[in-house]
Write a protein that holds these residues in place. Structure first.
Motif, PDB file in Angstrom:
ATOM      1  N   ASN A 514      37.485  45.753 -50.342  1.00 52.91           N
ATOM      2  CA  ASN A 514      37.480  44.499 -51.086  1.00 52.91           C
ATOM      3  C   ASN A 514      36.340  43.570 -50.684  1.00 52.91           C
ATOM      4  OD1 ASN A 514      39.725  45.314 -52.493  1.00 52.91           O
ATOM      5  ND2 ASN A 514      41.175  44.319 -51.104  1.00 52.91           N
ATOM      6  N   ILE A 515      36.068  43.462 -49.376  1.00 51.77           N
ATOM      7  CA  ILE A 515      35.054  42.499 -48.940  1.00 51.77           C
ATOM      8  C   ILE A 515      33.672  42.871 -49.468  1.00 51.77           C
ATOM      9  CG2 ILE A 515      34.629  43.696 -46.744  1.00 51.77           C
ATOM     10  CD1 ILE A 515      34.469  39.908 -47.453  1.00 51.77           C
ATOM     11  N   ASN A 516      33.386  44.161 -49.563  1.00 48.44           N
ATOM     12  CA  ASN A 516      32.045  44.567 -49.994  1.00 48.44           C
ATOM     13  C   ASN A 516      31.838  44.454 -51.499  1.00 48.44           C
ATOM     14  OD1 ASN A 516      30.723  45.301 -47.451  1.00 48.44           O
ATOM     15  ND2 ASN A 516      32.350  46.833 -47.310  1.00 48.44           N
ATOM     16  N   THR A 517      32.918  44.326 -52.249  1.00 45.66           N
ATOM     17  CA  THR A 517      32.754  44.072 -53.690  1.00 45.66           C
ATOM     18  C   THR A 517      32.187  42.674 -53.922  1.00 45.66           C
ATOM     19  OG1 THR A 517      35.042  43.267 -53.886  1.00 45.66           O
ATOM     20  CG2 THR A 517      34.662  45.618 -54.276  1.00 45.66           C
ATOM     21  N   ILE A 518      32.323  41.787 -52.916  1.00 45.86           N
ATOM     22  CA  ILE A 518      31.769  40.433 -53.030  1.00 45.86           C
ATOM     23  C   ILE A 518      30.264  40.492 -53.287  1.00 45.86           C
ATOM     24  CG2 ILE A 518      31.351  38.268 -51.764  1.00 45.86           C
ATOM     25  CD1 ILE A 518      34.252  38.611 -52.473  1.00 45.86           C
ATOM     26  N   PHE A 519      29.589  41.460 -52.641  1.00 45.92           N
ATOM     27  CA  PHE A 519      28.131  41.527 -52.745  1.00 45.92           C
ATOM     28  C   PHE A 519      27.660  42.052 -54.105  1.00 45.92           C
ATOM     29  CE2 PHE A 519      29.018  42.221 -48.118  1.00 45.92           C
ATOM     30  CZ  PHE A 519      28.611  40.945 -47.704  1.00 45.92           C
ATOM     31  N   GLU A 520      28.599  42.484 -54.956  1.00 51.93           N
ATOM     32  CA  GLU A 520      28.251  42.945 -56.295  1.00 51.93           C
ATOM     33  C   GLU A 520      28.259  41.798 -57.304  1.00 51.93           C
ATOM     34  OE1 GLU A 520      27.207  45.979 -56.728  1.00 51.93           O
ATOM     35  OE2 GLU A 520      27.646  46.441 -54.617  1.00 51.93           O
ATOM     36  N   MET A 521      28.718  40.626 -56.865  1.00 54.08           N
ATOM     37  CA  MET A 521      28.783  39.481 -57.778  1.00 54.08           C
ATOM     38  C   MET A 521      27.367  39.037 -58.154  1.00 54.08           C
ATOM     39  SD  MET A 521      31.810  37.345 -55.829  1.00 54.08           S
ATOM     40  CE  MET A 521      31.676  35.931 -56.933  1.00 54.08           C
ATOM     41  N   ALA A 522      27.196  38.690 -59.430  1.00 50.49           N
ATOM     42  CA  ALA A 522      25.881  38.249 -59.901  1.00 50.49           C
ATOM     43  C   ALA A 522      25.480  36.949 -59.222  1.00 50.49           C
ATOM     44  CB  ALA A 522      25.895  38.084 -61.430  1.00 50.49           C
ATOM     45  N   SER A 523      26.435  36.076 -59.045  1.00 54.55           N
ATOM     46  CA  SER A 523      26.178  34.808 -58.354  1.00 54.55           C
ATOM     47  C   SER A 523      27.476  34.350 -57.679  1.00 54.55           C
ATOM     48  CB  SER A 523      25.681  33.740 -59.330  1.00 54.55           C
ATOM     49  OG  SER A 523      26.679  33.461 -60.306  1.00 54.55           O
ATOM     50  N   GLY A 524      27.311  33.458 -56.726  1.00 54.25           N
ATOM     51  CA  GLY A 524      28.484  32.908 -56.044  1.00 54.25           C
ATOM     52  C   GLY A 524      29.033  33.770 -54.939  1.00 54.25           C
ATOM     53  N   TRP A 525      28.274  34.827 -54.538  1.00 51.37           N
ATOM     54  CA  TRP A 525      28.807  35.711 -53.492  1.00 51.37           C
ATOM     55  C   TRP A 525      28.889  35.012 -52.133  1.00 51.37           C
ATOM     56  CZ3 TRP A 525      26.056  36.712 -49.106  1.00 51.37           C
ATOM     57  CH2 TRP A 525      24.676  36.496 -49.134  1.00 51.37           C
ATOM     58  N   GLY A 526      27.971  34.061 -51.875  1.00 48.45           N
ATOM     59  CA  GLY A 526      27.991  33.350 -50.590  1.00 48.45           C
ATOM     60  C   GLY A 526      29.277  32.563 -50.408  1.00 48.45           C
ATOM     61  N   GLU A 527      29.676  31.843 -51.464  1.00 50.97           N
ATOM     62  CA  GLU A 527      30.926  31.081 -51.424  1.00 50.97           C
ATOM     63  C   GLU A 527      32.128  32.013 -51.515  1.00 50.97           C
ATOM     64  OE1 GLU A 527      33.004  27.473 -53.987  1.00 50.97           O
ATOM     65  OE2 GLU A 527      30.818  27.731 -54.028  1.00 50.97           O
ATOM     66  N   GLY A 528      31.975  33.118 -52.272  1.00 52.63           N
ATOM     67  CA  GLY A 528      33.063  34.086 -52.427  1.00 52.63           C
ATOM     68  C   GLY A 528      33.438  34.757 -51.113  1.00 52.63           C
ATOM     69  N   PHE A 529      32.434  34.929 -50.217  1.00 53.35           N
ATOM     70  CA  PHE A 529      32.692  35.517 -48.899  1.00 53.35           C
ATOM     71  C   PHE A 529      33.739  34.699 -48.134  1.00 53.35           C
ATOM     72  CE2 PHE A 529      31.744  35.726 -44.344  1.00 53.35           C
ATOM     73  CZ  PHE A 529      31.766  37.092 -44.108  1.00 53.35           C
ATOM     74  N   TYR A 530      33.548  33.376 -48.113  1.00 55.22           N
ATOM     75  CA  TYR A 530      34.475  32.492 -47.391  1.00 55.22           C
ATOM     76  C   TYR A 530      35.819  32.387 -48.110  1.00 55.22           C
ATOM     77  CZ  TYR A 530      36.124  28.385 -44.811  1.00 55.22           C
ATOM     78  OH  TYR A 530      36.846  27.515 -44.049  1.00 55.22           O
ATOM     79  N   ASP A 531      35.774  32.366 -49.453  1.00 56.06           N
ATOM     80  CA  ASP A 531      37.021  32.317 -50.236  1.00 56.06           C
ATOM     81  C   ASP A 531      37.879  33.552 -49.961  1.00 56.06           C
ATOM     82  OD1 ASP A 531      36.359  29.920 -51.339  1.00 56.06           O
ATOM     83  OD2 ASP A 531      35.594  30.753 -53.218  1.00 56.06           O
ATOM     84  N   TYR A 532      37.225  34.716 -49.857  1.00 60.20           N
ATOM     85  CA  TYR A 532      37.967  35.950 -49.573  1.00 60.20           C
ATOM     86  C   TYR A 532      38.691  35.837 -48.227  1.00 60.20           C
ATOM     87  CZ  TYR A 532      39.061  40.783 -48.449  1.00 60.20           C
ATOM     88  OH  TYR A 532      39.737  41.933 -48.098  1.00 60.20           O
ATOM     89  N   TYR A 533      38.017  35.301 -47.232  1.00 62.41           N
ATOM     90  CA  TYR A 533      38.650  35.138 -45.921  1.00 62.41           C
ATOM     91  C   TYR A 533      39.864  34.206 -46.004  1.00 62.41           C
ATOM     92  CZ  TYR A 533      39.494  33.736 -41.117  1.00 62.41           C
ATOM     93  OH  TYR A 533      40.112  33.471 -39.917  1.00 62.41           O
ATOM     94  N   ASN A 534      39.713  33.086 -46.686  1.00 60.59           N
ATOM     95  CA  ASN A 534      40.817  32.127 -46.796  1.00 60.59           C
ATOM     96  C   ASN A 534      42.030  32.733 -47.483  1.00 60.59           C
ATOM     97  OD1 ASN A 534      39.622  29.954 -45.492  1.00 60.59           O
ATOM     98  ND2 ASN A 534      38.622  29.196 -47.350  1.00 60.59           N
ATOM     99  N   ARG A 535      41.791  33.552 -48.535  1.00 62.12           N
ATOM    100  CA  ARG A 535      42.913  34.166 -49.253  1.00 62.12           C
ATOM    101  C   ARG A 535      43.649  35.191 -48.395  1.00 62.12           C
ATOM    102  NH1 ARG A 535      39.036  34.786 -53.265  1.00 62.12           N
ATOM    103  NH2 ARG A 535      39.072  37.052 -52.941  1.00 62.12           N
ATOM    104  N   ASN A 536      42.953  35.797 -47.468  1.00 58.96           N
ATOM    105  CA  ASN A 536      43.527  36.905 -46.689  1.00 58.96           C
ATOM    106  C   ASN A 536      43.585  36.606 -45.191  1.00 58.96           C
ATOM    107  OD1 ASN A 536      43.609  39.275 -48.849  1.00 58.96           O
ATOM    108  ND2 ASN A 536      41.629  38.236 -49.086  1.00 58.96           N
ATOM    109  N   GLU A 537      43.573  35.331 -44.847  1.00 59.28           N
ATOM    110  CA  GLU A 537      43.447  34.949 -43.437  1.00 59.28           C
ATOM    111  C   GLU A 537      44.549  35.536 -42.558  1.00 59.28           C
ATOM    112  OE1 GLU A 537      42.610  30.956 -40.759  1.00 59.28           O
ATOM    113  OE2 GLU A 537      43.693  30.761 -42.657  1.00 59.28           O
TER     114      GLU A 537
END
Length: 634
Positions: A514-537
């Motif tokens: 799941n975490i590596n799918t973040i890097f496939e985002m066209a934009s917003g991956w930098g913020e998505g990285f932190y959002d992913y952590y918060n959702r799965n903390e």
């Protein structure tokens, strides 16, 4: 020892107050916390008002150090009764109090009061016989027992007053034992005194005939000697024999006091009030515990818990479980029971505070937050609401096998086997959430432990693993059905440990994907990285690894290709996630990938001054993270 009912005590006191044949006091004797004061103020005095002519004067002796203080309290109470509470007392009071103290104080210990007594001092404006006097907390009075009892004796003998003394007789003189303690220890350790023995209970003072100069006296023997010489109970019993005509041994009538306290402390419907108070009475009676303070504490704590719960969560069945658990744990604490040891991170479950693990009685639903508060004063309202919500979700209808099998010892073998089949079917159809799995497994092992056949343990475990793969998560909140001392507990514990390992491995795989799918985002991956952590903390902290699963090459390529804002957002996320001191306890496994990220960035060609500036800050963060992780590259 026999105890009178409330009505019998009221009748006996009423007859005493009307009697004029001879002068004596009566004593109400009861253990600490048994509700003597509550009975006096809320039941006895109101009941007597319509039956006798005297007015009541209630005086607490708690902490009183001299007779003048008692006189002050007595005369102030009389004056307030005569002219009304809150009104300005007449100037005569201060002088009268002094005279009263002198008259009584000078006459303590004598058989007569001479030519001056209380009635003559205050005549004609006070008739002491128009009142009856209640002296409470005798054992907590800081005066010597002979002084306070002598003072009370003058009310009885010289003024024909009716007196009720309220006390816990077993503690009489306990406060005075601490006075001049160092001198008492010195005296009790002296040679030259023939101390009482099993064959000789008479001490011979000043005799050296059997002195043992080389005899070493231990602390326990010294304490016995102090009690023998300075025990005020001996003196107290002598005075009591003269003063007290009747002793009433008090034990609270729970059927009256408990409903009264319920209606005073709790806001619940009448039907529940009657039912719950009756069941609480049964618990106190079963435990042979009659301390009303324990009940008051329990009800106040219960009210505190319910105040934190939203109206939607106030299910009467759940509230009843919480109340009864509070009462049982509070009683256990008062009895000196050690804290219950909860398994793993369990937050609730059916437990027993009894030592006999083979007994099926004494088990009740309890919650860890109750034990935390009663034993350690640890109260976290937000956590309590979370636990109760979890318990509410796991508490299915009574018809469910997980509830029926709680009382398996009352079921026939074929009925148990049928419920096991239904329970497996419910598990297969995913009717149970992960928070119920611990309970289901513990039931299976407990039934296996009493040789109920067939018990498909492997079949149940495989189905739970299948559900974990589908997204269910084991709960650590619910206490298992098995007592820790049960023969099958170790097998259950091993099974749960294996399931936790299995779930962690599943979560690691999911995290990596799941975490590596973040890097496939066209934009917003930098913020998505932190959002992913918060959702799965919670899952990440449980797994104790996160950046380990990041594809470093893909991450660096996105940094090179993306606008500087993406890097800035990614940098902010790293700084927020890895910012606590005990980082090594949770993310030690991430060190290798952070080291790889640092070196990959250093070998990459990064264009743009602001991007290079952000890279330098990121490298500083990585150095600090590696330092906290105590990472040493091989």
């Amino acid at each position: 020892m026999s105890y009178l009912s409330n009505d019998d005590i009221i009748k006996l006191v009423s007859e005493y107050l009307k009697e004029s044949f001879y002068s004596y006091a009566i004593m109400l004797d009861g253990s600490w916390g048994s509700g003597k004061t509550y009975f006096i103020k809320n039941i006895l005095i109101p009941k007597l008002k319509g039956d006798i002519k005297q007015h009541s004067i209630y005086i607490s002796l708690y902490g009183i150090r001299k007779t003048e203080d008692i006189s002050n309290a007595v005369f102030t109470a009389i004056a307030e009764d005569r002219i009304g509470k809150g009104k300005k007392l007449i100037p005569l009071i201060s002088n009268s109090v002094r005279v009263l103290a002198e008259v009584v104080g000078n006459k303590i210990g004598s058989d007569t009061a001479g030519d001056t007594d209380l009635q003559k001092v205050f005549s004609p404006f006070i008739d002491f016989t128009s009142y009856f006097y209640i002296f409470d907390d005798l054992e907590r009075c800081s005066m010597p027992i002979n002084d306070v009892m002598g003072y009370i004796n003058h009310f009885v003998e010289q003024n024909d007053s009716k007196v009720i003394i309220v006390a816990n007789q077993v503690e009489i003189g306990s406060l005075d034992k601490q006075n001049n303690l160092e001198l008492k220890y010195f005296f009790a350790s002296q040679a030259g005194i023939s101390w009482p023995t099993e064959n000789n209970n008479q001490a011979i003072w000043g005799s050296n005939t059997i002195s043992e100069k080389n005899h070493v006296v231990d602390l326990e023997e010294i304490k016995k000697r102090i009690n023998y010489v300075f025990d005020e109970n001996i003196l107290y019993m002598q005075i009591k024999e003269k003063l007290i005509g009747k002793t009433i041994y008090y034990q609270p009538d729970l059927s009256i006091i408990v409903p009264m306290l319920f209606s005073k402390c709790l806001e619940i419907e009448t039907r529940e009030l009657d039912l719950w108070s009756s069941l609480v009475c049964d618990i106190f009676t079963e435990e042979k515990h009659f301390n009303i303070r324990t009940l008051q504490f329990s009800l106040l704590f219960f009210a505190k818990v319910t105040a934190a719960i939203t109206p939607m969560e106030k299910n009467n069945e759940i509230l009843k479980d919480i109340l009864f658990a509070i009462v049982r744990v509070a009683i256990g604490h008062k009895k000196g029971n050690p804290p219950y040891v909860w398994s793993d991170n369990s937050e609730y479950g059916v437990i027993s505070l009894k030592n006999d693990i083979l007994s099926i009685h004494g088990y009740f639903q309890s919650f860890k937050f109750i034990h935390d508060y009663i034993y350690y004063s640890d109260y976290n309202a937000e956590h309590i609401v979370t636990v109760i919500s979890s318990y509410s979700r796991s508490k299915e209808s009574y018809a469910d096998p997980t509830n029926k099998l709680k009382l398996f010892w009352q079921m026939e073998d074929d009925a148990i086997e049928n419920e096991i089949s239904i329970m497996f079917k419910n598990l297969e159809e995913r009717k149970y959430k992960g928070e119920s799995y611990r309970w289901v497994i513990s039931l299976i092992f407990m039934l296996k432990g009493i040789d109920i056949e067939p018990i498909p343990v492997t079949k149940f475990i495989d189905m739970i693993k299948s559900n974990i793969l589908e997204g269910e998560s084991l709960s650590t909140m619910q206490q298992p059905a098995i007592n820790q001392n049960s023969p099958c507990f170790l097998d259950y514990k091993e099974c749960m440990e294996n399931l936790v390992v299995f779930e962690n491995e599943v979560e690691k795989t999911k995290t990596s994907d799941n975490i590596n799918t973040i890097f496939e985002m066209a934009s917003g991956w930098g913020e998505g990285f932190y959002d992913y952590y918060n959702r799965n903390e919670s899952k990440i902290l449980k797994a104790k690894e996160f950046f380990k699963h990041v594809d470093v090459e893909r991450c660096v390529q996105r940094i090179i290709d993306s606008p500087v804002k993406e890097l800035s957002d990614f940098l902010r996320g790293i700084g927020s996630i890895y910012n606590f001191s005990n980082l090594k306890d949770y993310f030690e496994a991430d060190g290798e990938n952070f080291n790889k990220l640092k070196h990959t960035l250093q070998s990459s060609k990064i264009k743009g001054k602001t991007k290079q500036y952000n890279i330098s800050i990121l490298n500083s963060h990585i150095d600090e993270i590696l330092k906290r992780l105590m990472y040493n590259p091989i």
